[in-house]
Design an enzyme around this catalytic site. Structure first.
Site, PDB file in Angstrom:
ATOM      1  N   GLY A  39       0.840  -1.196   0.000  1.00 15.55           N
ATOM      2  CA  GLY A  39       0.000   0.000   0.000  1.00 15.55           C
ATOM      3  C   GLY A  39       0.872   1.241   0.000  1.00 15.55           C
ATOM      4  O   GLY A  39       2.098   1.161   0.089  1.00 15.55           O
ATOM      5  N   LEU A  40       0.234   2.375  -0.113  1.00 14.55           N
ATOM      6  CA  LEU A  40       0.950   3.648  -0.140  1.00 14.55           C
ATOM      7  C   LEU A  40       1.678   3.919   1.176  1.00 14.55           C
ATOM      8  O   LEU A  40       1.345   3.313   2.210  1.00 14.55           O
ATOM      9  CB  LEU A  40      -0.034   4.781  -0.414  1.00 14.55           C
ATOM     10  CG  LEU A  40      -0.651   4.836  -1.817  1.00 14.55           C
ATOM     11  CD1 LEU A  40      -1.785   5.873  -1.830  1.00 14.55           C
ATOM     12  CD2 LEU A  40       0.394   5.163  -2.870  1.00 14.55           C
ATOM     13  N   SER A  43      -0.119   4.109   4.772  1.00 17.82           N
ATOM     14  CA  SER A  43      -1.431   3.471   4.606  1.00 17.82           C
ATOM     15  C   SER A  43      -1.828   2.638   5.822  1.00 17.82           C
ATOM     16  O   SER A  43      -3.012   2.356   6.034  1.00 17.82           O
ATOM     17  CB  SER A  43      -1.434   2.589   3.356  1.00 17.82           C
ATOM     18  OG  SER A  43      -0.446   1.580   3.447  1.00 17.82           O
ATOM     19  N   GLY A  44      -0.835   2.218   6.617  1.00 21.45           N
ATOM     20  CA  GLY A  44      -1.125   1.407   7.795  1.00 21.45           C
ATOM     21  C   GLY A  44      -0.605  -0.015   7.711  1.00 21.45           C
ATOM     22  O   GLY A  44      -0.959  -0.859   8.533  1.00 21.45           O
ATOM     23  N   LYS A  45       0.250  -0.299   6.741  1.00 18.64           N
ATOM     24  CA  LYS A  45       0.759  -1.652   6.517  1.00 18.64           C
ATOM     25  C   LYS A  45       1.440  -2.236   7.760  1.00 18.64           C
ATOM     26  O   LYS A  45       1.086  -3.318   8.231  1.00 18.64           O
ATOM     27  CB  LYS A  45       1.761  -1.661   5.349  1.00 18.64           C
ATOM     28  CG  LYS A  45       1.207  -1.177   4.038  1.00 18.64           C
ATOM     29  CD  LYS A  45       2.263  -1.174   2.952  1.00 18.64           C
ATOM     30  CE  LYS A  45       3.410  -0.220   3.225  1.00 18.64           C
ATOM     31  NZ  LYS A  45       2.995   1.203   3.297  1.00 18.64           N
ATOM     32  N   SER A  46       2.436  -1.515   8.263  1.00 20.49           N
ATOM     33  CA  SER A  46       3.213  -2.034   9.394  1.00 20.49           C
ATOM     34  C   SER A  46       2.368  -2.137  10.661  1.00 20.49           C
ATOM     35  O   SER A  46       2.509  -3.091  11.433  1.00 20.49           O
ATOM     36  CB  SER A  46       4.433  -1.138   9.644  1.00 20.49           C
ATOM     37  OG  SER A  46       5.333  -1.195   8.569  1.00 20.49           O
ATOM     38  N   SER A 113       6.173  -1.720  -1.915  1.00 19.31           N
ATOM     39  CA  SER A 113       6.266  -2.593  -3.101  1.00 19.31           C
ATOM     40  C   SER A 113       5.364  -2.072  -4.219  1.00 19.31           C
ATOM     41  O   SER A 113       4.372  -2.701  -4.563  1.00 19.31           O
ATOM     42  CB  SER A 113       5.921  -4.041  -2.741  1.00 19.31           C
ATOM     43  OG  SER A 113       4.754  -4.142  -1.966  1.00 19.31           O
TER      44      SER A 113
END
Length: 207
Positions: A39-40, A43-46, A113
């Site tokens: 995600g950008l 975005s909240g991935k981690s 990514s």
């Protein structure tokens, strides 16, 4: 004077291992896989990946989390943020994740990514069903509001020329296994969605 040229793949052979992935998986009572959070920036991935790992560890599962910033302190510290460097960054991460899957682990990868081709290449590194693409779907306007590292502000000011979403493109996943919409739900329920998917799909076996 060069006495001999570097020999890369010509004299490198695979060493057979006494314990295989299936045996390691049985020992850990789980089906190994890569949980790939994309995600950008901001975005909240981690955040979500950490919650998923905490849930899995609490339930007795064997995991490891690979985070983009953390790996850039070591394995990938020689890489910048050009398109070529980003491709190499993800290639290295994919190879590490593949090794961890072979070890029987559930590997959580939180990386922007941005290029779909690179995510596809990692999917092809492992067996069918071992790569779970998780699209953390957050509009760029919301990412800019959060901006915990100040990346978007710096990009708007011209200090970061290649920030994904501003100066560099992001390829939205075509058909991710999971889509998490962060404007519709908080991080904890979204982490529970991932756990529910793993349970339903047979990745988490009873101890």
């Amino acid at each position: 004077m060069i006495a001999f040229a570097l020999r890369r793949a010509t004299n490198v052979h695979r060493e057979p291992l006494a314990v295989d992935k299936a045996a390691r998986s049985r020992l850990k009572h789980q089906r190994p896989c890569i949980l790939w959070f994309t995600g950008l920036p901001a975005s909240g991935k981690s955040t979500i990946a950490r919650l998923v790992e905490q849930r899995l560890a609490a339930a007795g599962h064997h995991t490891y989390m690979l985070d983009g910033d953390n790996l850039r302190h070591g394995l990938n510290r020689d890489l910048g943020f050009t398109d070529a460097d980003r491709v190499e960054n993800i290639r290295r991460v994919g190879e590490v994740a593949k090794v961890f899957v072979d070890a029987g682990l559930i590997v959580l990868c939180a990386f922007i990514s941005p290029f779909g081709a690179e995510r596809k290449a990692i999917r092809e590194l492992v067996e069918a069903g071992e790569f779970i693409e998780i699209f953390v779907d957050t509009p760029i306007e919301e990412c800019e509001k959060r901006d915990p590292k100040g990346l978007y502000a710096k990009a708007r000011a011209g200090a970061i020329p290649n920030l994904t979403g501003i100066g560099s493109p992001y390829d939205i996943p075509d058909s991710p296994e999971i889509t998490l919409r962060t404007t519709q739900s908080a991080a904890l329920p979204l982490a529970d969605e991932v756990i529910a998917f793993l349970n339903k799909s047979g990745y988490l076996r009873q101890q």
